[in-house]
Scaffold this motif. Structure first.
Motif, mmCIF file in Angstrom:
data_model
loop_
_atom_site.group_PDB
_atom_site.id
_atom_site.type_symbol
_atom_site.label_atom_id
_atom_site.label_comp_id
_atom_site.label_asym_id
_atom_site.label_seq_id
_atom_site.Cartn_x
_atom_site.Cartn_y
_atom_site.Cartn_z
ATOM 1 N N GLU A 31 59.912 -32.870 65.317
ATOM 2 C CA GLU A 31 59.647 -33.392 66.659
ATOM 3 C C GLU A 31 59.682 -32.290 67.705
ATOM 4 O O GLU A 31 58.882 -32.300 68.646
ATOM 5 C CB GLU A 31 60.659 -34.486 67.024
ATOM 6 C CG GLU A 31 60.439 -35.780 66.278
ATOM 7 C CD GLU A 31 61.539 -36.787 66.551
ATOM 8 O OE1 GLU A 31 61.194 -37.915 66.937
ATOM 9 O OE2 GLU A 31 62.725 -36.422 66.371
ATOM 10 N N HIS A 43 51.997 -37.611 61.823
ATOM 11 C CA HIS A 43 51.919 -39.054 62.034
ATOM 12 C C HIS A 43 52.166 -39.841 60.749
ATOM 13 O O HIS A 43 52.841 -40.871 60.772
ATOM 14 C CB HIS A 43 50.564 -39.447 62.635
ATOM 15 C CG HIS A 43 50.344 -38.937 64.014
ATOM 16 N ND1 HIS A 43 51.289 -39.000 65.006
ATOM 17 C CD2 HIS A 43 49.271 -38.353 64.584
ATOM 18 C CE1 HIS A 43 50.815 -38.477 66.118
ATOM 19 N NE2 HIS A 43 49.587 -38.066 65.885
ATOM 20 N N ASN A 93 55.785 -39.929 60.121
ATOM 21 C CA ASN A 93 56.442 -40.868 61.033
ATOM 22 C C ASN A 93 56.153 -42.325 60.664
ATOM 23 O O ASN A 93 56.994 -43.190 60.875
ATOM 24 C CB ASN A 93 56.027 -40.604 62.479
ATOM 25 C CG ASN A 93 56.763 -39.423 63.058
ATOM 26 O OD1 ASN A 93 57.793 -38.996 62.546
ATOM 27 N ND2 ASN A 93 56.236 -38.876 64.134
ATOM 28 N N LYS A 110 58.523 -43.050 58.003
ATOM 29 C CA LYS A 110 59.865 -43.194 58.566
ATOM 30 C C LYS A 110 59.951 -44.405 59.497
ATOM 31 O O LYS A 110 61.003 -44.709 60.017
ATOM 32 C CB LYS A 110 60.245 -41.951 59.347
ATOM 33 C CG LYS A 110 60.407 -40.706 58.509
ATOM 34 C CD LYS A 110 60.676 -39.519 59.394
ATOM 35 C CE LYS A 110 60.626 -38.214 58.651
ATOM 36 N NZ LYS A 110 60.731 -37.070 59.557
ATOM 37 N N LYS A 123 58.682 -44.695 62.502
ATOM 38 C CA LYS A 123 58.942 -44.309 63.880
ATOM 39 C C LYS A 123 57.772 -44.641 64.782
ATOM 40 O O LYS A 123 57.913 -44.685 65.993
ATOM 41 C CB LYS A 123 59.244 -42.811 63.991
ATOM 42 C CG LYS A 123 60.581 -42.437 63.452
ATOM 43 C CD LYS A 123 60.835 -40.973 63.725
ATOM 44 C CE LYS A 123 62.203 -40.554 63.224
ATOM 45 N NZ LYS A 123 62.441 -39.140 63.486
#
Length: 163
Positions: free
Chosen positions: A5, A152, A155, A158, A160
């Motif tokens: 991040e 992406h 994520n 995950k 997110k």
């Protein structure tokens, strides 16, 4: 905040700054052209070419930037009707397709274009710079888009990213 991040945010910030600089130079270039044409009574031919190249760079970098921020244009009417599981699958499929497009068209095709124009020593009409340098933004932006797609996808796994 994870390391990925932090890198993602730094890259986006650098892209923002670079596009601001390009846009500022574009505005100054156009203002100079208008000033020279109407006040000085002379026209400089290089200003039009510089404006064109600046706009090309800003547009292609802007596409990579918007892809990274997931703010690109999309039609999501059908997507919004999916269940959460199907939204995740569709999001991964979309990111894989974006990755493949960036790889094949932008990186491989862009590198081929850069190599060809540099090898043939093609120069721009007025500024007399090698066109390969102008076209180099294509594989660079494609590489950024590929990195953003990987980010992406990780994520999405995950969970997110809101689908």
């Amino acid at each position: 905040m994870s390391r990925s991040e932090l890198v993602f945010n730094k890259v986006n910030r650098l892209l923002e700054l670079f596009m601001i600089i390009i846009f500022a130079l574009l505005v100054l270039d156009v203002l100079f052209q208008v000033f020279s044409r109407y006040i000085l009574g002379t026209s400089f031919t290089w200003t039009e070419e510089f404006a064109r190249f600046s706009l090309i760079w800003m547009t292609i970098l802007g596409a990579a930037y918007l892809n990274g921020k997931r703010e690109h244009l999309s039609m999501d009417f059908l997507y919004q009707k999916f269940s959460d599981t199907n939204k995740r699958k569709a999001s991964i499929l979309i990111e894989v397709l974006v990755f493949l497009f960036a790889l094949i068209i932008m990186v491989i095709g862009g590198l081929n274009l850069v190599y060809t124009t540099l090898h043939l020593e093609q120069l721009s009409g007025t500024l007399r710079i090698p066109l390969g340098y102008v076209y180099a933004i294509m594989p660079f932006s494609g590489f950024l888009i590929m990195c953003f797609s990987i980010y992406h996808i990780s994520n999405i796994y995950k969970n997110k990213i809101n689908n």
